[in-house]
Motif scaffolding. Structure first.
Motif, PDB file in Angstrom:
ATOM      1  N   SER A 152      44.536  13.556  49.985  1.00  0.00           N
ATOM      2  CA  SER A 152      45.035  13.394  48.688  1.00  0.00           C
ATOM      3  C   SER A 152      45.862  11.912  48.936  1.00  0.00           C
ATOM      4  O   SER A 152      46.139  11.146  48.012  1.00  0.00           O
ATOM      5  N   ALA A 153      46.420  11.722  49.838  1.00  0.00           N
ATOM      6  CA  ALA A 153      47.386  10.347  50.154  1.00  0.00           C
ATOM      7  C   ALA A 153      46.336   9.082  50.137  1.00  0.00           C
ATOM      8  O   ALA A 153      46.680   8.275  49.692  1.00  0.00           O
ATOM      9  N   GLU A 154      45.284   9.405  50.682  1.00  0.00           N
ATOM     10  CA  GLU A 154      44.429   8.145  50.694  1.00  0.00           C
ATOM     11  C   GLU A 154      43.641   7.867  49.306  1.00  0.00           C
ATOM     12  O   GLU A 154      43.438   6.868  48.916  1.00  0.00           O
ATOM     13  N   HIS A 155      43.536   9.196  48.417  1.00  0.00           N
ATOM     14  CA  HIS A 155      43.116   8.789  47.159  1.00  0.00           C
ATOM     15  C   HIS A 155      44.231   7.863  46.471  1.00  0.00           C
ATOM     16  O   HIS A 155      43.783   6.976  45.526  1.00  0.00           O
ATOM     17  N   LEU A 156      45.539   8.207  46.589  1.00  0.00           N
ATOM     18  CA  LEU A 156      46.461   7.604  46.017  1.00  0.00           C
ATOM     19  C   LEU A 156      46.636   6.038  46.393  1.00  0.00           C
ATOM     20  O   LEU A 156      46.763   5.189  45.811  1.00  0.00           O
TER      21      LEU A 156
END
Length: 819
Positions: free
Chosen positions: A529-533
């Motif tokens: 999720s952090a990578e997507h953001l």
């Protein structure tokens, strides 16, 4: 229907003759003759009688029905269509909507309608048409051709005819438009020349506009009634498209616009500057400044365009229209850009958005120098803009003293009480609060920063400045991050939701929220999720080289790599963050964390000497920070000196060394545990690891355990003996490569649980009994029992473990036990 025979009697005679010819007996029926006492209703009945006598299925096709002119004819045609026998189907072809009363057929499902949108070619159909004609184009060229023709079949066919045999079809498509000879001839013959002279004049004069309404068209033509004409043209499918449900704004088909502008330049070139000036005046009066500037530029009135843009640039900045300002700036000739001092204020704003701080300062100095010679009221607006830009520049440099000074100036309402001045006073106050709160958060003055940013967000919402509200909420996420990630997530999610509502989902102003939310997810092990953001943040910051947000972005990327065990990549990102933070005039709140993690990562990669040099270069007092103590402890562990590591971590563990977040203390306990383990002191190692879990539990901190490579340490701890078995399991899952479960939104449950119930909830993950919880909270056991029952009911849980699991899903365990 024949175009030259639109009268009703001719139509009905032709129709009746065609129907009588269906008998198939080879005997030609005598055609009806015209008569002065013609009755359309009677003719419709005669046609129906003839159709009823047919034995097989009949398809009745009537083309060019729009050529009929008489209202009575449409009444009679309605009579025919609604009375058709079951074996007869009618097909009508028309270029415009007809006044036929077919609503009953529509409601009964007996009417099928194909409109212009249904007849447009899709991009795939455009490609198939080209392939069938033996024409090969790139995907980009196919998309370009489809976009220019808007799927219009005739336009595509004309393009295909022109493309056959072309040596460079890609170049032809790039230049294709309504000025193409074959397209122009078709549009002139089939559309423009068939319109009355008054309509042609309206189309030509308004072709300078990207969109037009009735009032603006009346102004450019010098005649009333333009809206009626535009509505009629759209109804006739005459390449006019309405842009709003009320049908007040219109645009012309791309190819028609090209043709009209070409014709206007050809036959009325002398009128064009005056038309552009007239349009600019109307657009300015109606608040459409960017469009007005473009028309002044088209008229060659560069000075007026520069003054208009400069006068309204502050408001455009507050509305988040920096990219529009950049585009307008680039359309000025080079000599105008440097020759008009008014444009320096616009260039300052654009440079600030893109993080070009030195260039912004230079342009701001030019603006300041020329402000005294500007005429009123431009001078007042210019002085206000200068103060606002000085404030933003100081904030991006991290200079709290300068921000405070300029914020005090802007926070004083301007003299006067006009609506414009009152509105300006509110805008300036929001700007002051946002910049002041941001820099206070950078300077670790969290409570002041949160207070000012919350005030700014509330005021921006009240005065209807959503862009400024997003800016305040995004910075509020960072300001509340260091004390508590749970609050930070809430603010970041609010900022993202509001930005997406207004189409700013990848705008630069949203970047702090995207990066802060990514960092909080990295802390809890939600790396995907952090990578997507962070990918969204990269898009938002593609043209922003500012050191403040850049430091955060690279720090977050380093955290993500470190969490995935990619230490060389983490070291590279931490190094970039360290370089960027050195460009700030004052230390950033996360400066010690950046330097400490960079040194620790280099030590783990075997470069202990380089790590020591980095920490030594920082000097005092940073050397006394908890982050630096931890970095030294990592260096000692890497060099095989666990006793020295214990000594370094000691001040962090006992809280005598300052730390920016409890995560630093968690890390210190883990380093202490690793040192004890290296010394063979396994009981002390387990105690330190358990203390680290206890501190990590409230905010679900996973990353410190992963970065410290504490997997072996935690595997050795019997889970049944830990009061934090659930968190321990989650951490080991992340270390072993299993991502944590996706979190649900906490909003609903957070509103249902009372503050006291939330306090009790935070003790449920521990092994404390209910009497022990009651003792911790200084309440009776019965009170705890009541709250636990309420918690179970609201979370739809049946026991303690399911309540804890549900609370974790809703992120309700982020505040920690109340002491």
């Amino acid at each position: 229907m024949q175009r030259d025979q639109p009268d009703a009697q001719t139509f009905w005679i032709a129709l009746l003759t065609a129907v009588r010819g269906l008998s198939g007996d080879g005997v030609a029926a005598e055609p009806p003759t015209a008569s002065p006492d013609f009755s359309g209703a009677l003719m419709a009945d005669r046609v129906l009688t003839e159709l009823a006598g047919q034995t097989g299925p009949v398809r009745l096709v009537i083309d060019d029905v729009h050529e009929l002119a008489s209202p009575e004819t449409f009444t009679d045609l309605t009579r025919l269509l609604t009375g058709l026998p079951p074996h007869v189907h009618a097909v009508l072809a028309t270029r415009r909507d007809l006044p036929l009363r077919l609503h009953r057929l529509r409601l009964a499902g007996q009417l099928a309608e194909l409109r212009a949108a249904d007849l447009r070619f899709s991009q795939d159909e455009t490609r198939a048409l080209l392939t069938a004609a033996g024409i090969t184009l790139s995907d980009a060229a196919v998309a370009r051709l489809h976009e220019r023709t808007e799927g219009w079949a005739a336009g595509l066919r004309l393009a295909v005819l022109s493309l056959v045999g072309r040596p460079d079809p890609e170049r032809f498509v790039a230049d294709f438009g309504g000025s193409n000879r074959t397209v122009a001839e078709y549009l002139l013959a089939e559309m423009l020349e068939r319109q009355p002279q008054e309509v042609q004049d309206l189309l030509l004069r308004t072709s300078i506009l990207h969109r037009v309404n009735g009032e603006l068209a009346d102004l450019l033509t010098g005649r009333p009634g333009a809206e009626r004409v535009l509505l009629a043209l759209e109804d006739a499918n005459a390449f006019v498209v309405s842009l709003d449900p009320e049908r007040t704004w219109f645009r012309y088909h791309h190819l028609l616009s090209d043709l009209l502008r070409l014709e206007l330049r050809r036959i009325r070139p002398d009128e064009m500057p005056a038309l552009h000036r007239r349009a600019a005046g109307w657009l300015t009066a109606h608040g459409m400044v960017a469009e007005a500037v473009r028309h002044l530029q088209s008229a060659g009135d560069w000075t007026e365009a520069a003054v208009l843009l400069a006068d309204h640039s502050f408001g455009m900045m507050l509305d988040g229209r920096e990219e529009t300002m950049q585009a307008l700036l680039e359309t000025f000739p080079e000599q105008a850009r440097t020759g008009f001092p008014e444009l320096s204020v616009v260039r300052t704003m654009v440079d600030l958005v893109h993080g070009r701080l030195e260039e912004a300062a230079a342009h701001l100095a030019v603006t300041d120098a020329c402000s005294s010679s500007a005429p009123e009221p431009s001078r007042r607006r210019l002085r206000t803009a200068i103060a606002a830009l000085n404030l933003s520049l100081a904030r991006r440099r991290g200079d709290l003293a300068e921000v405070t000074r300029h914020a005090e100036f802007l926070d004083s309402p301007p003299a006067g009480e006009t609506d414009e001045e009152i509105a300006l006073g509110s805008d300036l106050r929001v700007l002051a609060l946002m910049n002041l709160g941001t820099v206070e958060a950078w300077a670790l003055k969290h409570s002041d920063g949160v207070r000012h940013l919350q005030e700014g967000a509330d005021l921006a919402r009240k005065i209807g400045r959503p862009y400024l509200e997003v800016a305040c909420l995004a910075q509020l996420g960072f300001a509340s991050k260091l004390p508590d990630f749970t609050h930070a997530r809430r603010y970041c999610e609010q900022a993202i939701a509001l930005a997406e509502e207004h189409g700013w989902d990848t705008a630069t102003v949203l970047a702090p929220a995207l990066v802060t939310l990514a960092m909080s997810m990295a802390w809890s092990g939600e790396f995907d999720s952090a990578e997507h953001l962070l990918r969204r943040a990269d898009i938002a910051l593609h043209a922003d080289s500012g050191p403040g947000i850049g430091t955060l972005l690279h720090l977050a990327k380093g955290m993500l790599h470190a969490g995935r065990g990619q230490e060389p990549e983490a070291e590279r990102e931490f190094a970039e963050a360290h370089t960027l933070q050195s460009r700030l005039s004052h230390p950033h709140a996360l400066a010690d964390l950046v330097t400490g993690w960079l040194a620790a990562t280099r030590a783990r990669l075997g470069s202990s000497a380089e790590a020591r040099a980095l920490l030594a270069a920082a000097g005092n007092p940073p050397a006394e920070s908890g982050e630096f103590h931890n970095a030294h402890a990592v260096i000692h562990l890497a060099e095989g000196d666990p006793s020295a590591a214990l000594t370094e971590a000691g001040p962090v563990v006992d809280r005598t060394a300052s730390s920016i977040h409890v995560a630093t203390v968690v890390e210190a306990h883990l380093l202490t545990a690793l040192a004890h383990r290296a010394l063979g002191e396994h009981d002390q190692a387990r105690e330190s690891a358990e203390r680290a879990l206890e501190l990590a539990e409230p905010q679900r901190l996973v990353l410190p355990f992963v970065m410290a490579d504490a997997g072996v340490l935690l595997e050795a701890a019997p889970r049944r003996q830990s009061a934090h078995a659930a968190l321990l399991t989650d951490i080991l899952d992340v270390i072993h490569g299993t991502p944590p479960a996706t979190k649900a939104s906490p909003a609903t449950a957070a509103q249902e649980l009372s503050p006291t119930e939330l306090r009790v909830l935070r003790y449920l993950p521990t092994n404390l009994s209910r009497p022990e919880i009651a003792g911790e909270l200084s309440v009776s056991v019965n009170t705890v029992n009541t709250h636990v029952r309420n918690i179970y009911a609201k979370l739809q849980a049946t026991d303690r473990s399911s309540a804890v699991r549900r609370a974790r899903e809703l992120q309700l365990l982020g505040g920690g036990p109340a002491r």
